[in-house]
Design a protein around this motif. Structure first.
Motif, PDB file in Angstrom:
ATOM      1  N   GLU A  73       0.702  -1.134   0.025  1.00  0.00           N
ATOM      2  CA  GLU A  73      -0.186   0.033  -0.030  1.00  0.00           C
ATOM      3  C   GLU A  73       0.948   1.048  -0.015  1.00  0.00           C
ATOM      4  O   GLU A  73       0.426   2.170  -0.645  1.00  0.00           O
ATOM      5  CB  GLU A  73      -0.917   0.048   1.295  1.00  0.00           C
ATOM      6  CG  GLU A  73      -2.098  -1.020   0.902  1.00  0.00           C
ATOM      7  CD  GLU A  73      -2.727  -1.417   2.162  1.00  0.00           C
ATOM      8  OE1 GLU A  73      -2.347  -0.722   3.493  1.00  0.00           O
ATOM      9  OE2 GLU A  73      -3.648  -2.124   2.332  1.00  0.00           O
ATOM     10  N   ILE A  74       1.938   1.220   0.648  1.00  0.00           N
ATOM     11  CA  ILE A  74       2.869   2.230   0.632  1.00  0.00           C
ATOM     12  C   ILE A  74       3.498   2.566  -0.654  1.00  0.00           C
ATOM     13  O   ILE A  74       3.554   3.773  -1.335  1.00  0.00           O
ATOM     14  CB  ILE A  74       4.020   2.280   1.810  1.00  0.00           C
ATOM     15  CG1 ILE A  74       3.409   2.269   2.942  1.00  0.00           C
ATOM     16  CG2 ILE A  74       5.101   3.281   1.719  1.00  0.00           C
ATOM     17  CD1 ILE A  74       4.269   1.786   4.376  1.00  0.00           C
ATOM     18  N   THR A  75       4.012   1.460  -1.355  1.00  0.00           N
ATOM     19  CA  THR A  75       4.482   1.459  -2.415  1.00  0.00           C
ATOM     20  C   THR A  75       3.451   2.211  -3.533  1.00  0.00           C
ATOM     21  O   THR A  75       3.840   2.957  -4.480  1.00  0.00           O
ATOM     22  CB  THR A  75       5.027   0.217  -3.246  1.00  0.00           C
ATOM     23  OG1 THR A  75       4.012  -0.681  -3.069  1.00  0.00           O
ATOM     24  CG2 THR A  75       6.280  -0.241  -2.262  1.00  0.00           C
ATOM     25  N   ARG A  76       2.235   1.666  -3.479  1.00  0.00           N
ATOM     26  CA  ARG A  76       1.267   2.359  -4.326  1.00  0.00           C
ATOM     27  C   ARG A  76       0.877   3.863  -4.253  1.00  0.00           C
ATOM     28  O   ARG A  76       0.799   4.353  -5.106  1.00  0.00           O
ATOM     29  CB  ARG A  76       0.088   1.579  -4.148  1.00  0.00           C
ATOM     30  CG  ARG A  76       0.092   0.108  -4.835  1.00  0.00           C
ATOM     31  CD  ARG A  76      -1.141  -0.647  -4.697  1.00  0.00           C
ATOM     32  NE  ARG A  76      -0.879  -1.890  -5.441  1.00  0.00           N
ATOM     33  CZ  ARG A  76      -1.721  -3.031  -5.482  1.00  0.00           C
ATOM     34  NH1 ARG A  76      -2.762  -2.960  -4.582  1.00  0.00           N
ATOM     35  NH2 ARG A  76      -1.393  -4.003  -6.246  1.00  0.00           N
ATOM     36  N   SER A  77       1.204   4.186  -2.879  1.00  0.00           N
ATOM     37  CA  SER A  77       1.008   5.733  -2.634  1.00  0.00           C
ATOM     38  C   SER A  77       2.316   6.304  -3.326  1.00  0.00           C
ATOM     39  O   SER A  77       1.961   7.208  -3.961  1.00  0.00           O
ATOM     40  CB  SER A  77       1.254   6.017  -1.123  1.00  0.00           C
ATOM     41  OG  SER A  77       0.141   6.054  -0.552  1.00  0.00           O
ATOM     42  N   LEU A  78       3.586   5.569  -3.307  1.00  0.00           N
ATOM     43  CA  LEU A  78       4.599   6.401  -3.841  1.00  0.00           C
ATOM     44  C   LEU A  78       4.632   6.396  -5.605  1.00  0.00           C
ATOM     45  O   LEU A  78       4.672   7.122  -6.030  1.00  0.00           O
ATOM     46  CB  LEU A  78       6.044   5.601  -3.641  1.00  0.00           C
ATOM     47  CG  LEU A  78       6.498   5.926  -2.327  1.00  0.00           C
ATOM     48  CD1 LEU A  78       7.586   5.019  -1.962  1.00  0.00           C
ATOM     49  CD2 LEU A  78       6.963   7.469  -2.118  1.00  0.00           C
ATOM     50  N   MET A  79       3.868   5.276  -6.020  1.00  0.00           N
ATOM     51  CA  MET A  79       3.705   5.005  -7.348  1.00  0.00           C
ATOM     52  C   MET A  79       2.673   6.098  -8.066  1.00  0.00           C
ATOM     53  O   MET A  79       2.882   6.643  -9.195  1.00  0.00           O
ATOM     54  CB  MET A  79       3.314   3.753  -7.780  1.00  0.00           C
ATOM     55  CG  MET A  79       4.613   2.688  -7.686  1.00  0.00           C
ATOM     56  SD  MET A  79       4.039   1.086  -8.093  1.00  0.00           S
ATOM     57  CE  MET A  79       5.774   0.548  -8.827  1.00  0.00           C
ATOM     58  N   THR A  80       1.741   6.415  -7.070  1.00  0.00           N
ATOM     59  CA  THR A  80       0.952   7.233  -7.555  1.00  0.00           C
ATOM     60  C   THR A  80       1.288   8.588  -7.593  1.00  0.00           C
ATOM     61  O   THR A  80       1.304   9.332  -8.352  1.00  0.00           O
ATOM     62  CB  THR A  80      -0.303   7.424  -6.451  1.00  0.00           C
ATOM     63  OG1 THR A  80      -1.003   6.278  -6.112  1.00  0.00           O
ATOM     64  CG2 THR A  80      -1.435   8.439  -6.792  1.00  0.00           C
ATOM     65  N   LEU A  81       2.188   9.121  -6.719  1.00  0.00           N
ATOM     66  CA  LEU A  81       2.895  10.431  -6.746  1.00  0.00           C
ATOM     67  C   LEU A  81       3.923  10.506  -7.772  1.00  0.00           C
ATOM     68  O   LEU A  81       4.281  11.555  -8.564  1.00  0.00           O
ATOM     69  CB  LEU A  81       3.691  10.676  -5.399  1.00  0.00           C
ATOM     70  CG  LEU A  81       3.750  11.986  -4.997  1.00  0.00           C
ATOM     71  CD1 LEU A  81       2.386  12.553  -4.979  1.00  0.00           C
ATOM     72  CD2 LEU A  81       4.358  12.091  -3.620  1.00  0.00           C
TER      73      LEU A  81
END
Lengths: 537, 178
Positions: free
Chosen positions: A213-221
């Motif tokens: 979930e954290i990596t997906r936040s980063l990837m969104t950004l």
């Protein structure tokens, strides 16, 4: 009186710097310091018409004949840079003409004027100062705007580099999470695993889910957009994840959830929503170092947000903390990327909240006052007449219990993955499902395996997209060009360029959701077996 | 204080120490380019915070820094959009000081919230010039010393500037010419 003025001509010129003294034939006897400065060629003994013209362009002789005491006059300098207006006074030696200098646009542009060119109370001075000030302020504003634009460009460049790095890091981190999950699955597949070990494996799986979930936040950004959304009942999502939210904020902070509505459907990414709420909760928690309360209220409001022509229904999530609040200068920058007042802050959290809300068609805003806490408002458009998504949502931390091994059919699969541990775990898992596996760590190995003659030809490719300097997409294209019947499953932390993904291929994101992966492989195998059956009657 | 002052400080620091030094100083006090919008007014606290941080950077006292900044300011405005205005105000020190209030009046017209000082040329002798300075702001005497020193240099005049204060009254600046 005129006689006295002439005797004290220097003092008079100090007050009337553009005055002219001529004899009765129009020959210049003396001029004020302003005229001497602005007309360096003017000299006593010169004819007046050598340096000036006047209305009617009559000759100097006619002018001297026509001039009368106390009459008004207006001269224009031959160089065209200024006019003089004044009045004529009689003197024993000729005419004394005190004049005001009226600069032309040309003279203003040349910029040679000085305050000393005007009388002490001449209002022209104030006007010219204001004009100069206006120009200066405009130029200053342009310089400041230019500076600001350059700085923003530098910041944007830095932000772009950071988001790219964030994307790469997220990708690599996803790979490691994938390896952890796969090997946790290998532990779970061991027939001799006990209940305690199973529980530990479940914890590992849950943790890798949170990590993803954290990596997906980063990837969104980093502009790697993930799932575009599904129809969700947000109240259900918030309620189901309340326990997890409480672990995020810790024991000293209490969360109260009040869902004033239920059954209201919005279209958004579930993972994105959870990340969004987590980011808000983390900020709220950090604002309450000694503990406090966070109230989450979910409701439907009829309102207008940016760009709306009329009011419409929005699902609103209001998250209010009892923290220290923000001063206005911090509040104004709260959503800006990289802005943080925390020593350990990265400035990404609230920026990604706003980013997410707008990507989902809504908006976010924030209200705060020092000493009065902070309230964040999320608005998501409500969908009308849509049922929640029919697709089953995979359980987090699912563990595939594959005892006894499930046989998917004797299909020969080529696995191409440059992470050795991931390759090992994937291969073992596929073999455990009854498949024949050729494991390859490089494109060269995979191509050799594909082109070598095989007793059992390769029918399915499971392939990572990013393979160091090479691309799994390139390999898949070449492989399918050679053998159009090949089935392809692509894996990656990144969404590949959709233009390059063939319609028949499948894609699964890393870290692998093992249940979804197995379903995908089952589907591919069944299709291959059906095709084989059909082609062989 | 006005954003233009902050812009001047920034340019001085960048000129002497480089952009990285300014970025470090500015970020430590939470100042960015939004605080350098020239005609916007900011709290004096921001200006003082900037100058105090910069004085640490230079390793000099606050008074020494604002004196240095006063000298720099004359060069800064001359080089920028206000150069033409300064030329209009006067081409020698006496004329300039005599006309300075007229320039300030124009500034006041354009920016009614401006709080500008008043200068009065008390006397101009061959060896000495006396200027009276009145302002509602306190603690800027060193800045005015720097300004006068900057003006002396601008008009190619040599001189030393000192000042005496009185309780609540105007400050008297004495320029000893050489």
């Amino acid at each position: 009186m005129i006689v006295h003025i002439i005797e004290e001509i220097d003092r008079v010129f100090a007050i009337l710097p553009s005055a002219i003294f001529v004899d009765h034939k129009g020959v210049i006897l003396d001029v004020g310091p302003s005229l001497k400065r602005n007309m360096p060629n003017i000299a006593s003994g010169d004819r007046l018409d050598l340096h000036f013209s006047w209305q009617g362009e009559e000759s100097l002789e006619r002018w001297t004949d026509a001039v009368r005491p106390n009459g008004g006059v207006e001269f224009v300098s031959r160089c065209g840079t200024f006019r003089l207006t004044g009045a004529v006074f009689a003197a024993a030696q000729g005419w004394f003409i005190p004049m005001r200098l009226l600069p032309s646009q040309k003279m203003l542009q040349i910029g040679t004027l000085q305050i000393a060119d005007f009388g002490p109370d001449d209002p022209m001075v104030h006007s010219l100062l204001l004009l100069g000030l206006q120009r200066a302020m405009l130029e200053e504003a342009q310089i400041a705007a230019s500076d600001l634009a350059r700085a923003r460009q530098r910041t944007q460049g830095l932000l772009d580099r950071i988001t790219r790095v964030a994307g790469y890091m997220a990708h690599d981190f996803n790979n490691f999470l994938s390896i952890i999950r796969l090997n946790a699955q290998r532990i779970s597949d061991d027939e001799q695993v006990d209940a305690r070990t199973e529980r530990l494996v479940r914890i590992i799986m849950e943790t890798t889910d949170r990590g993803s979930e954290i990596t997906r936040s980063l990837m969104t950004l980093s502009k790697q957009r993930y799932d575009s959304g599904e129809a969700l009942d947000v109240s259900v999502v918030l309620t189901e994840n309340l326990a997890f939210f409480k672990t995020v904020v810790g024991n000293s902070v209490d969360i109260k959830l009040d869902c004033k509505v239920s059954g209201i459907i919005v279209k958004l990414s579930k993972v994105g929503l959870i990340n969004c709420v987590i980011n808000i909760l983390i900020n709220a928690r950090d604002a309450m170092p000694d503990g406090g309360i966070i109230n989450i209220v979910a409701n439907v409001v009829c309102t207008k947000i940016r760009g709306d022509q009329e009011e419409r229904d929005y699902f609103s999530i209001i998250i209010e903390d009892s923290g220290e609040g923000m001063p206005s200068e911090v509040l104004s920058q709260a959503f800006e990327p990289l802005f943080s007042t925390k020593s350990h802050g990265n400035g990404i959290g609230l920026a990604s909240v706003l980013d997410f809300a707008r990507e989902m068609g809504g908006d976010a805003c924030i209200d705060s006052k020092p000493g009065s806490g902070t309230t964040l408002y999320l608005y998501i458009p409500v969908l009308k007449d849509v049922a929640p998504s029919a697709l089953p949502v995979p359980d987090p931390a699912e563990v595939l219990i594959s005892r006894p091994a499930v046989t998917l059919g004797k299909i020969h699969v080529l696995v191409l993955e440059d992470e050795p541990y991931a390759l090992e775990a994937l291969s073992e898992m596929l073999e455990g499902w009854g498949m024949t596996v050729t494991a390859c760590g490089t494109v060269e190995e995979a191509w050799s395996a594909l082109t070598a003659s095989q007793i059992e030809p390769i029918r399915l490719i499971v392939c990572d997209v990013l393979l160091g300097a090479t691309s799994g997409l390139d390999f898949a294209e070449l492989a399918c060009a050679r053998a159009p019947d090949l089935s392809v499953i692509l894996m990656s932390g990144y969404l590949p360029d959709s233009n390059r993904v063939s319609q028949n291929w499948q894609f699964i994101r890393k870290p692998l959701n093992l249940r979804a992966f197995k379903q995908m492989v089952e589907g591919a195998v069944n299709a291959l077996l059906n095709d084989h059956g059909a082609s062989h009657g | 204080m006005y954003g233009m002052i902050h812009r001047g400080v920034r340019e001085m620091v960048i000129s002497d120490f480089g952009e990285a030094a300014w970025d470090e100083a500015a970020s430590s006090i939470g100042v960015d380019l939004e605080h350098l919008v020239s005609m916007a007014t900011y709290s004096d606290d921001i200006t003082i915070a900037i100058l105090q941080r910069v004085s640490i950077l230079y390793g000099i006292s606050f008074d020494q820094l604002i004196r240095k900044f006063g000298q720099f300011w004359i060069v800064f405005v001359q080089r920028n959009a206000y150069g033409a205005m300064m030329d209009f105000v006067g081409s020698d020190l006496v004329t300039f000081i005599n006309n300075l209030n007229r320039m300030h009046q124009a500034v006041q017209s354009a920016m009614p919230d401006a709080d500008l000082p008043i200068f009065r040329l008390v006397s101009d002798q061959p060896m000495e010039m006396i200027v009276e300075y009145t302002s509602s702001r306190f603690g800027l005497e060193a800045f005015v010393v720097g300004l006068l020193e900057g003006l002396l240099k601008r008009f190619d005049q040599g001189g030393a500037v000192n000042y005496t204060t009185s309780n609540g009254g105007p400050i008297i600046f004495t320029i000893t010419k050489f």
